[in-house]
Design a protein around this motif. Structure first.
Motif, PDB file in Angstrom:
ATOM      1  N   ASP A 151      -0.317   2.008   2.673  1.00 53.14           N
ATOM      2  CA  ASP A 151      -1.685   2.124   2.109  1.00 53.14           C
ATOM      3  C   ASP A 151      -1.843   3.107   1.141  1.00 53.14           C
ATOM      4  O   ASP A 151      -2.863   3.154   0.463  1.00 53.14           O
ATOM      5  CB  ASP A 151      -2.671   2.439   3.500  1.00 53.14           C
ATOM      6  CG  ASP A 151      -2.706   1.405   4.202  1.00 53.14           C
ATOM      7  OD1 ASP A 151      -2.416   0.344   4.072  1.00 53.14           O
ATOM      8  OD2 ASP A 151      -3.305   1.592   5.406  1.00 53.14           O
ATOM      9  N   SER A 152      -0.957   3.971   0.878  1.00 51.30           N
ATOM     10  CA  SER A 152      -0.993   5.018  -0.054  1.00 51.30           C
ATOM     11  C   SER A 152      -0.517   4.493  -1.372  1.00 51.30           C
ATOM     12  O   SER A 152      -0.584   5.174  -2.477  1.00 51.30           O
ATOM     13  CB  SER A 152      -0.151   6.197   0.156  1.00 51.30           C
ATOM     14  OG  SER A 152       1.089   5.917   0.166  1.00 51.30           O
ATOM     15  N   TRP A 210       1.903   2.912  -8.039  1.00 51.32           N
ATOM     16  CA  TRP A 210       2.990   3.178  -7.067  1.00 51.32           C
ATOM     17  C   TRP A 210       3.168   1.645  -6.362  1.00 51.32           C
ATOM     18  O   TRP A 210       2.087   0.975  -5.916  1.00 51.32           O
ATOM     19  CB  TRP A 210       3.007   4.185  -6.066  1.00 51.32           C
ATOM     20  CG  TRP A 210       3.359   5.357  -6.492  1.00 51.32           C
ATOM     21  CD1 TRP A 210       2.372   6.330  -6.845  1.00 51.32           C
ATOM     22  CD2 TRP A 210       4.489   5.932  -6.478  1.00 51.32           C
ATOM     23  NE1 TRP A 210       3.277   7.567  -7.063  1.00 51.32           N
ATOM     24  CE2 TRP A 210       4.464   7.484  -7.069  1.00 51.32           C
ATOM     25  CE3 TRP A 210       5.898   5.480  -6.216  1.00 51.32           C
ATOM     26  CZ2 TRP A 210       5.592   8.070  -7.164  1.00 51.32           C
ATOM     27  CZ3 TRP A 210       6.879   6.214  -6.516  1.00 51.32           C
ATOM     28  CH2 TRP A 210       6.918   7.458  -6.842  1.00 51.32           C
ATOM     29  N   LYS A 211       4.254   0.970  -6.255  1.00 51.96           N
ATOM     30  CA  LYS A 211       4.524  -0.178  -5.649  1.00 51.96           C
ATOM     31  C   LYS A 211       5.604   0.322  -4.516  1.00 51.96           C
ATOM     32  O   LYS A 211       6.321   0.587  -4.672  1.00 51.96           O
ATOM     33  CB  LYS A 211       4.991  -1.126  -6.381  1.00 51.96           C
ATOM     34  CG  LYS A 211       4.544  -1.534  -7.793  1.00 51.96           C
ATOM     35  CD  LYS A 211       2.845  -2.025  -7.596  1.00 51.96           C
ATOM     36  CE  LYS A 211       2.483  -2.476  -8.888  1.00 51.96           C
ATOM     37  NZ  LYS A 211       1.007  -2.452  -8.705  1.00 51.96           N
ATOM     38  N   LEU A 212       4.851  -0.114  -3.389  1.00 55.55           N
ATOM     39  CA  LEU A 212       5.745   0.356  -2.073  1.00 55.55           C
ATOM     40  C   LEU A 212       6.102  -1.063  -1.543  1.00 55.55           C
ATOM     41  O   LEU A 212       5.195  -1.863  -1.067  1.00 55.55           O
ATOM     42  CB  LEU A 212       5.270   1.202  -1.090  1.00 55.55           C
ATOM     43  CG  LEU A 212       4.490   2.712  -1.924  1.00 55.55           C
ATOM     44  CD1 LEU A 212       3.767   3.332  -0.887  1.00 55.55           C
ATOM     45  CD2 LEU A 212       5.765   3.327  -2.233  1.00 55.55           C
ATOM     46  N   GLU A 213       7.514  -1.027  -0.835  1.00 52.91           N
ATOM     47  CA  GLU A 213       8.019  -2.196  -0.175  1.00 52.91           C
ATOM     48  C   GLU A 213       9.180  -1.532   0.915  1.00 52.91           C
ATOM     49  O   GLU A 213       9.686  -0.705   0.902  1.00 52.91           O
ATOM     50  CB  GLU A 213       8.540  -3.216  -1.047  1.00 52.91           C
ATOM     51  CG  GLU A 213       9.950  -2.878  -1.745  1.00 52.91           C
ATOM     52  CD  GLU A 213      10.410  -3.796  -2.575  1.00 52.91           C
ATOM     53  OE1 GLU A 213      11.857  -3.973  -2.517  1.00 52.91           O
ATOM     54  OE2 GLU A 213      10.003  -4.729  -3.169  1.00 52.91           O
ATOM     55  N   SER A 214       8.882  -2.238   2.069  1.00 48.30           N
ATOM     56  CA  SER A 214       9.454  -1.977   3.459  1.00 48.30           C
ATOM     57  C   SER A 214      11.024  -2.652   3.043  1.00 48.30           C
ATOM     58  O   SER A 214      11.307  -3.812   2.561  1.00 48.30           O
ATOM     59  CB  SER A 214       9.170  -2.452   4.444  1.00 48.30           C
ATOM     60  OG  SER A 214      10.031  -2.113   5.718  1.00 48.30           O
ATOM     61  N   GLY A 237       9.879   3.083  -2.976  1.00 43.92           N
ATOM     62  CA  GLY A 237       8.499   3.346  -3.819  1.00 43.92           C
ATOM     63  C   GLY A 237       9.131   3.272  -5.105  1.00 43.92           C
ATOM     64  O   GLY A 237      10.128   3.914  -5.651  1.00 43.92           O
ATOM     65  N   TYR A 238       8.340   2.735  -6.017  1.00 40.95           N
ATOM     66  CA  TYR A 238       8.609   2.255  -7.517  1.00 40.95           C
ATOM     67  C   TYR A 238       7.158   2.637  -8.390  1.00 40.95           C
ATOM     68  O   TYR A 238       6.207   2.094  -7.740  1.00 40.95           O
ATOM     69  CB  TYR A 238       8.815   0.723  -7.786  1.00 40.95           C
ATOM     70  CG  TYR A 238      10.005   0.111  -7.128  1.00 40.95           C
ATOM     71  CD1 TYR A 238      11.196   0.386  -7.545  1.00 40.95           C
ATOM     72  CD2 TYR A 238       9.750  -0.392  -5.919  1.00 40.95           C
ATOM     73  CE1 TYR A 238      12.235  -0.313  -6.993  1.00 40.95           C
ATOM     74  CE2 TYR A 238      10.771  -1.027  -5.262  1.00 40.95           C
ATOM     75  CZ  TYR A 238      12.055  -0.940  -5.991  1.00 40.95           C
ATOM     76  OH  TYR A 238      13.128  -1.544  -5.382  1.00 40.95           O
ATOM     77  N   LEU A 239       7.470   3.566  -9.287  1.00 41.89           N
ATOM     78  CA  LEU A 239       6.267   4.204 -10.006  1.00 41.89           C
ATOM     79  C   LEU A 239       6.610   3.542 -11.421  1.00 41.89           C
ATOM     80  O   LEU A 239       7.750   3.730 -11.988  1.00 41.89           O
ATOM     81  CB  LEU A 239       6.029   5.520 -10.054  1.00 41.89           C
ATOM     82  CG  LEU A 239       5.080   6.061 -10.863  1.00 41.89           C
ATOM     83  CD1 LEU A 239       3.681   5.697 -10.419  1.00 41.89           C
ATOM     84  CD2 LEU A 239       5.282   7.416 -11.117  1.00 41.89           C
ATOM     85  N   ALA A 261       0.629  13.632  -1.310  1.00 45.26           N
ATOM     86  CA  ALA A 261      -0.669  14.131  -1.147  1.00 45.26           C
ATOM     87  C   ALA A 261      -1.488  12.769  -0.476  1.00 45.26           C
ATOM     88  O   ALA A 261      -2.212  12.758   0.621  1.00 45.26           O
ATOM     89  CB  ALA A 261      -1.420  14.619  -2.204  1.00 45.26           C
ATOM     90  N   LYS A 262      -1.381  11.750  -1.088  1.00 49.95           N
ATOM     91  CA  LYS A 262      -2.095  10.400  -0.576  1.00 49.95           C
ATOM     92  C   LYS A 262      -1.579  10.157   0.720  1.00 49.95           C
ATOM     93  O   LYS A 262      -2.560   9.711   1.484  1.00 49.95           O
ATOM     94  CB  LYS A 262      -1.791   9.489  -1.762  1.00 49.95           C
ATOM     95  CG  LYS A 262      -2.429   8.152  -1.621  1.00 49.95           C
ATOM     96  CD  LYS A 262      -4.023   8.404  -1.731  1.00 49.95           C
ATOM     97  CE  LYS A 262      -4.622   7.087  -1.621  1.00 49.95           C
ATOM     98  NZ  LYS A 262      -6.221   7.108  -1.546  1.00 49.95           N
ATOM     99  N   ILE A 263      -0.287  10.037   0.777  1.00 50.14           N
ATOM    100  CA  ILE A 263       0.393   9.953   2.286  1.00 50.14           C
ATOM    101  C   ILE A 263      -0.465  10.608   3.194  1.00 50.14           C
ATOM    102  O   ILE A 263      -0.739  10.096   4.335  1.00 50.14           O
ATOM    103  CB  ILE A 263       1.704   9.706   2.236  1.00 50.14           C
ATOM    104  CG1 ILE A 263       2.377   8.791   1.175  1.00 50.14           C
ATOM    105  CG2 ILE A 263       2.276   9.685   3.767  1.00 50.14           C
ATOM    106  CD1 ILE A 263       3.854   8.551   0.873  1.00 50.14           C
ATOM    107  N   ARG A 264      -0.231  12.191   3.172  1.00 53.48           N
ATOM    108  CA  ARG A 264      -0.824  12.927   4.030  1.00 53.48           C
ATOM    109  C   ARG A 264      -2.342  12.771   4.256  1.00 53.48           C
ATOM    110  O   ARG A 264      -3.025  12.693   5.313  1.00 53.48           O
ATOM    111  CB  ARG A 264      -0.527  14.427   3.607  1.00 53.48           C
ATOM    112  CG  ARG A 264       0.687  14.811   3.707  1.00 53.48           C
ATOM    113  CD  ARG A 264       1.075  16.352   3.499  1.00 53.48           C
ATOM    114  NE  ARG A 264       1.173  16.405   1.882  1.00 53.48           N
ATOM    115  CZ  ARG A 264       0.267  17.238   1.234  1.00 53.48           C
ATOM    116  NH1 ARG A 264      -0.678  17.882   1.708  1.00 53.48           N
ATOM    117  NH2 ARG A 264       0.496  17.311   0.032  1.00 53.48           N
TER     118      ARG A 264
END
Length: 132
Positions: A47-48, A59-63, A71-73, A122-125
């Motif tokens: 969700d971050s 940021w693009k995040l994929e499992s 994570g890709y920025l 910070a966004k994840i936290r």
């Protein structure tokens, strides 16, 4: 006259120190988590990902497996790749690679890399705090 020489020397030294530090070692972040399941930690990380356009890029995040998110920025002409291994006990943000224009010949990365990854952490936290 001595005072003027002192001022000029102080300005010169401060300029030298101000210009140093453009490239730094890539930082890895390790954050412990308590009171959440592994799935909740995973959801908080996913969700971050920035929705739409963000000030520092998207940021693009994929499992990539059951324990790691990649994570890709993409920020203008810069690319950053990180791995985020996670569990119910915590998560880490680990350096994988950056585009050639973000690193120097000694393997250091531009200081913006550390700033971008710090913003992601910070966004994840923040999302983990909301999930509790």
């Amino acid at each position: 006259m001595k005072f003027l020489k002192f001022i000029i020397a102080a300005v010169f030294v401060s300029l030298l120190f101000g210009c140093s530090g453009k490239y730094q070692q890539p930082q890895n972040f390790n954050t412990p988590v308590q009171g959440l399941t592994k799935q909740q930690v995973k959801n908080a990380i996913l969700d971050s990902a920035t929705k739409g356009r963000a000030a520092f890029g998207s940021w693009k995040l994929e499992s990539i497996n059951s324990n790691t998110i990649r994570g890709y920025l993409y920020n203008r002409k810069f690319e950053v790749v990180v791995n985020i291994p996670y569990s119910a006990k915590g998560y880490s943000i680990n350096y994988v690679s950056v585009s050639d224009n973000l690193k120097d010949s000694r393997g250091n990365v531009h200081r913006n890399y550390n700033r971008w990854v710090n913003n992601l952490d910070a966004k994840i936290r923040e999302n983990i705090f909301k999930a509790k």
